[in-house]
Each structure stands twice: as structure tokens, then as C-alpha cells.
Design a protein around this motif. Structure first.
Motif, short mmCIF file in Angstrom:
data_model
loop_
_atom_site.label_atom_id
_atom_site.label_comp_id
_atom_site.label_asym_id
_atom_site.label_seq_id
_atom_site.Cartn_x
_atom_site.Cartn_y
_atom_site.Cartn_z
N ALA A 268 24.25 60.43 62.50
CA ALA A 268 23.49 61.21 63.49
C ALA A 268 22.94 62.49 62.87
CB ALA A 268 24.38 61.54 64.68
N VAL A 269 23.78 63.18 62.10
CA VAL A 269 23.33 64.41 61.45
C VAL A 269 22.19 64.12 60.48
CG1 VAL A 269 24.02 66.22 59.84
CG2 VAL A 269 25.55 65.57 61.71
N ASP A 270 22.32 63.04 59.70
CA ASP A 270 21.29 62.70 58.73
C ASP A 270 19.97 62.31 59.40
OD1 ASP A 270 23.10 63.17 56.72
OD2 ASP A 270 23.61 61.05 56.41
N ASP A 271 20.03 61.84 60.64
CA ASP A 271 18.84 61.31 61.30
C ASP A 271 18.21 62.26 62.31
OD1 ASP A 271 17.02 59.07 62.03
OD2 ASP A 271 18.10 59.12 63.93
N VAL A 272 18.87 63.37 62.64
CA VAL A 272 18.44 64.16 63.78
C VAL A 272 17.04 64.77 63.59
CG1 VAL A 272 19.52 66.33 63.03
CG2 VAL A 272 19.23 65.87 65.47
N ILE A 273 16.70 65.11 62.38
CA ILE A 273 15.36 65.67 62.16
C ILE A 273 14.29 64.59 62.33
CG2 ILE A 273 13.82 66.70 60.43
CD1 ILE A 273 16.21 68.25 59.36
N ARG A 274 14.55 63.39 61.84
CA ARG A 274 13.58 62.31 61.98
C ARG A 274 13.40 61.89 63.44
NH1 ARG A 274 13.19 57.36 63.34
NH2 ARG A 274 15.44 57.27 63.77
N SER A 275 14.53 61.70 64.15
CA SER A 275 14.45 61.16 65.51
C SER A 275 14.11 62.23 66.56
CB SER A 275 15.76 60.47 65.88
OG SER A 275 16.84 61.37 65.77
N GLN A 276 14.40 63.50 66.26
CA GLN A 276 14.07 64.62 67.15
C GLN A 276 14.49 64.39 68.62
OE1 GLN A 276 10.02 65.92 66.77
NE2 GLN A 276 10.13 66.11 64.55
N PRO A 277 15.78 64.16 68.85
CA PRO A 277 16.23 63.96 70.24
C PRO A 277 16.18 65.26 71.04
CG PRO A 277 18.12 64.11 68.81
CD PRO A 277 16.91 64.12 67.91
N ASP A 278 15.88 65.14 72.33
CA ASP A 278 16.06 66.26 73.24
C ASP A 278 17.53 66.36 73.64
OD1 ASP A 278 13.24 66.90 73.47
OD2 ASP A 278 13.05 65.12 74.73
N VAL A 279 18.17 65.19 73.80
CA VAL A 279 19.57 65.11 74.23
C VAL A 279 20.31 64.16 73.31
CG1 VAL A 279 21.15 64.54 76.12
CG2 VAL A 279 18.89 65.50 76.63
N ALA A 280 21.50 64.55 72.87
CA ALA A 280 22.37 63.67 72.09
C ALA A 280 23.67 63.45 72.86
CB ALA A 280 22.67 64.28 70.73
N ILE A 281 24.04 62.18 73.07
CA ILE A 281 25.32 61.83 73.68
C ILE A 281 26.27 61.54 72.53
CG2 ILE A 281 26.53 60.27 75.24
CD1 ILE A 281 23.73 59.62 76.44
N LEU A 282 27.28 62.40 72.36
CA LEU A 282 28.10 62.41 71.14
C LEU A 282 29.55 62.09 71.47
CD1 LEU A 282 27.92 63.09 68.08
CD2 LEU A 282 28.32 65.49 68.70
N ASP A 283 30.02 60.95 70.98
CA ASP A 283 31.42 60.58 71.14
C ASP A 283 32.29 61.54 70.33
OD1 ASP A 283 33.64 59.10 71.93
OD2 ASP A 283 33.48 57.72 70.24
N ILE A 284 33.53 61.72 70.76
CA ILE A 284 34.43 62.63 70.05
C ILE A 284 35.17 61.92 68.92
CG2 ILE A 284 36.55 63.97 70.28
CD1 ILE A 284 35.55 64.94 72.96
N GLU A 285 35.80 60.80 69.21
CA GLU A 285 36.61 60.09 68.22
C GLU A 285 35.76 59.07 67.48
OE1 GLU A 285 39.58 60.92 67.54
OE2 GLU A 285 40.22 62.10 69.26
N MET A 286 35.42 59.36 66.21
CA MET A 286 34.62 58.44 65.39
C MET A 286 35.08 58.53 63.94
SD MET A 286 30.72 58.95 66.83
CE MET A 286 30.79 60.76 66.68
N PRO A 287 34.94 57.44 63.17
CA PRO A 287 35.29 57.48 61.75
C PRO A 287 34.23 58.24 60.96
CG PRO A 287 34.33 55.36 62.31
CD PRO A 287 34.49 56.11 63.61
N GLU A 288 34.59 58.63 59.75
CA GLU A 288 33.72 59.30 58.78
C GLU A 288 33.39 60.74 59.19
OE1 GLU A 288 29.62 58.62 56.19
OE2 GLU A 288 30.55 56.93 57.24
N MET A 289 32.82 60.92 60.38
CA MET A 289 32.59 62.26 60.92
C MET A 289 32.66 62.19 62.43
SD MET A 289 29.31 64.86 60.59
CE MET A 289 29.61 65.27 58.87
N ASP A 290 33.62 62.93 63.02
CA ASP A 290 33.78 62.86 64.47
C ASP A 290 32.79 63.79 65.17
OD1 ASP A 290 34.83 65.49 64.50
OD2 ASP A 290 36.89 64.78 64.41
#
Length: 397
Positions: free
Chosen positions: A61-83
Motif C-alpha cells: 500500500a505504501v509503495d502504491d499510494v502515490i500511483r493510485s492516489q486514493p482519497d480514502v484508504a481502508i487499512l487492516d491492523i493485523e497484516m504480515p510484512e507491514m501492519d
């Protein structure tokens, strides 16, 4: 989570849609492919929303945020690699102004992390049902999520900031005035044609009642940091739209911010000055007289304004007990909960202060309260604490 049965079609108020013709751009980040698919389907079924990205962890998500330019991000808390908690500040650093909604489980850890995320710049949170089957059946979860995406996305389009300003001092001294930089901004220009202010109550304050929803934890932390040291002679009652467990954690945060005893209200508990009572998730919190003593009453009555706990029943019960000595605050939040109860307080001679539009995450509840003419003042969150301190110490303005 036990999903509340959805009311008959047409009974829910439609969430406000953005003025822009451009769909609100939404990113979904969750390590469950099933949940990503469900959320993507819900978003695609809304004509004013568009799914622009879907990722299994925070790093992508961090790597893609500039390309996708979301107005809103729905972000799960518990995730592998980077929560989610790790990804949140990086997303906001790369794309400032994004409205991030944290998705968490109904556990103590989920509640703690969600409330911590709000202090780090998240705009809101949604508690997820506790299983895939629950998710499929949770009409309320879908309604709440889509409403928040739509409302927060509209705020992004207007350039809304979702970070509550930090207090100017660790604790506002009793009787201190608001910082000069925040004075004179009580009523936003856009609201002036609709707002009719009432004269300030002349009664001494004997009880403080507070209602809030979206953005409320941030606003409550700011308020209690500013005003907590002055809240020694009156009881304070708080209804924040939150589920069970989350309200427990909220009360702990309020206790830290205020330096006052704060906890969820307990049925039959005598009300004491200097204490802060938080409505527990899933119950309405009221006050009543019992054998000459003011006590907390918890009610399992149906939701009011689709909320449980709700602000309106708490406000009405407090007005019934404290009358013109009631001071009420209606802080940031979606919907109109609190407007009817605030009118009852004002009609009974009490005073109502609403948070202004500029400092609210969503100007639903305070805006509705202002529009019905219940307020004596409409103030930025930075001014509300000092104003309440002044009122408690005997000032009338």
C-alpha cells in the motif's frame, strides 16, 4: 460480533454524497483475500465510489499510494510484512490528506491500536465482524463503512485535515483564555446564514454532558487535556459512538488526558463530582434520581438515531436532573444524534456549545445542533476547553 438486524428498506438516512462528479477513490488493504473481495464488491456497487487499489499488506500500500492516489484508504491492523499501524504514518507522509480508516477486530488489542492510530492521523476506524460469515451478514458493518468512506472522502475533496491540533500547553490552567490565534473563528462563514445562537445560560454549571462520534476520540483527548484540571467540582458524562471494549479503552485514554477518574458508567452507581462517566458500548447511559441520590442508569432500549449508546437520551436525562445547570458539548461526528437532546437542554435553560465545522472531522452532529438553534456558542476545538474552564469558574462567556 453479533450483527444488528438491518431495519426495513428506506428507514436509514442516506449518507451525504460528495459534490464532485468524480468518484471517491478508495484503496483496500487487508491480508485476507476474502475480505478484500467483499469490500471491493461493496465499493464497486456504489456509483460515487471507485476502487483504485487492493493490497494484502501495508508495504504494498505504501509503495502504491502515490500511483493510485486514493482519497480514502481502508487499512487492516493485523497484516504480515507491514501492519496497519506501521503503514499509517508512511501513507500519510507520501500522500498527505488521505483519509485512513482503520479496520480492527472487536478485541482489546484491536481497540487499543485503533485509538492509538487516531492520535497518529487516522481519520476513523471500523470494527470488523469476527468471522467471514459475520462479515457477509453484517448489513450494519457495510452501511457504516460505506457511510464513513463517503463522508470522509467528501471531506478530502474539500481539503479537510483529519489531525486534531495538539494542545498549546500540557494542561490549560483554570480561568485561562484561548490562544490568540484561535479567537474570533467561532462560526464558519458558510454556516452563518443557518445559525441562530441563544443567549448564554446564567446558571452555574453543575454537570457537563458531551456527545461525539467520528473524530470524537481525537476531539475528546484535546478537550480533556485542556480542561481536565478544572473538572473537580462537577460530574462529566460522555457518550461516544463506539462498540464494547472500545469504550473501555476510550475511558482509559480520557483518564490519562484529564488527570481525573474516568471509567464506563455502571448501572446504579452514585454520581460524584470530579468523575468522568463514559457510556459503555451497546448500552444507553442515563442519569436519574434514586432516593435523593443522582445515579447512573444503563438502558438496553433499542438504538436511537441508529446508535447505541446514543447522545439524545443521555442529554435528555441529564436535563431532567440538572435543568438549567447543564452544560452540553456536541463534538465532531456523522449524523444528527445530539441535536434533539441539545434542544431539550437549551429549552430547559442550560447551555450548549457545538464544535465548529473547520475543526470537526465531520460536521454532522454539531452542524445539526447548530441548525436547530440549540447553541449558545459554536467554537473550534482549541477554544472549547478554555471556554468550559471559564464557565465552570463562574464566567458567562
Amino acid at each position: 460480533m453479533n450483527a444488528i438486524a438491518a431495519p426495513p428498506p428506506g428507514t436509514r438516512p442516506a449518507a451525504a454524497r460528495p459534490k464532485s462528479d468524480e468518484p471517491i477513490r478508495v484503496m483496500v488493504v487487508d491480508d485476507s483475500a476474502f475480505i478484500r473481495g467483499i469490500l471491493a464488491r461493496w465499493i464497486s456497487e456504489e456509483p460515487d465510489l471507485a476502487l483504485v487499489a487492493s493490497h494484502p499488506n501495508g508495504r504494498r500500500a505504501v509503495d502504491d499510494v502515490i500511483r493510485s492516489q486514493p482519497d480514502v484508504a481502508i487499512l487492516d491492523i493485523e497484516m504480515p510484512e507491514m501492519d496497519g499501524l506501521q503503514a499509517l504514518p508512511l501513507i500519510l507522509e507520501k500522500r498527505p490528506g488521505t483519509a485512513v480508516i482503520m479496520a480492527s477486530t472487536l478485541t482489546r488489542r484491536g481497540a487499543e491500536v485503533s485509538i492509538r492510530a487516531l492520535t497518529l492521523g487516522a481519520a476513523d476506524y471500523v470494527p470488523k465482524p469476527d468471522s467471514a460469515n459475520g462479515l457477509l451478514a453484517a448489513a450494519d458493518f457495510r452501511h457504516d463503512l460505506i457511510s464513513k468512506v463517503r463522508s470522509l472522502g467528501a471531506g478530502v475533496r474539500r481539503g479537510k485535515s483529519f489531525r486534531t491540533p495538539a494542545p498549546t500547553t500540557a494542561r490549560q490552567a483554570p480561568g485561562a483564555s484561548a490562544p490568540a490565534a484561535t479567537r474570533g473563528a467561532a462560526i464558519p462563514a458558510a454556516a452563518k446564514p443557518k445559525v441562530r445562537l441563544r443567549p448564554a445560560s446564567m446558571s452555574a454549571v453543575r454537570a457537563l454532558a458531551i456527545g461525539s462520534s467520528t473524530g470524537g476520540p481525537q476531539a475528546l483527548t484535546r478537550f480533556f487535556t485542556d480542561a481536565g484540571s478544572a473538572l473537580t467540582t462537577i460530574p462529566v458524562f460522555v457518550t461516544q459512538h463506539m462498540p464494547p471494549t472500545f469504550t473501555t479503552i476510550l475511558a482509559e485514554h480520557i483518564a490519562k488526558a484529564s488527570g481525573r477518574p474516568a471509567a464506563e458508567g455502571v448501572d446504579g452507581e452514585p454520581v460524584r463530582p470530579g468523575h468522568i462517566y463514559v457510556a459503555p458500548g451497546g448500552k444507553h447511559m442515563l442519569v436519574a434520581k434514586s432516593n435523593g441520590t443522582t445515579v447512573i442508569k444503563l438502558s438496553d432500549a433499542p438504538p436511537v438515531n441508529f446508535c447505541k449508546p446514543a447522545v439524545d437520551p443521555m442529554f435528555q436525562s441529564i436535563s431532567d436532573v440538572y435543568g438549567s445547570a447543564t452544560l452540553a458539548l456536541v463534538l465532531t461526528g456523522m449524523g444528527s444524534d445530539g441535536a434533539k437532546g441539545a434542544t431539550i437542554i437549551a429549552d430547559g435553560g442550560g447551555a450548549v456549545i457545538a464544535q465548529d465545522e473547520a475543526s470537526s472531522v465531520v460536521w454532522g452532529m454539531p452542524g445539526a445542533t447548530a441548525e436547530v438553534g440549540a447553541c449558545s456558542e459554536i467554537l473550534p476545538i482549541a477554544e472549547i476547553g478554555p471556554r468550559v474552564v471559564r464557565r465552570i469558574s463562574g464566567g458567562r462567556s
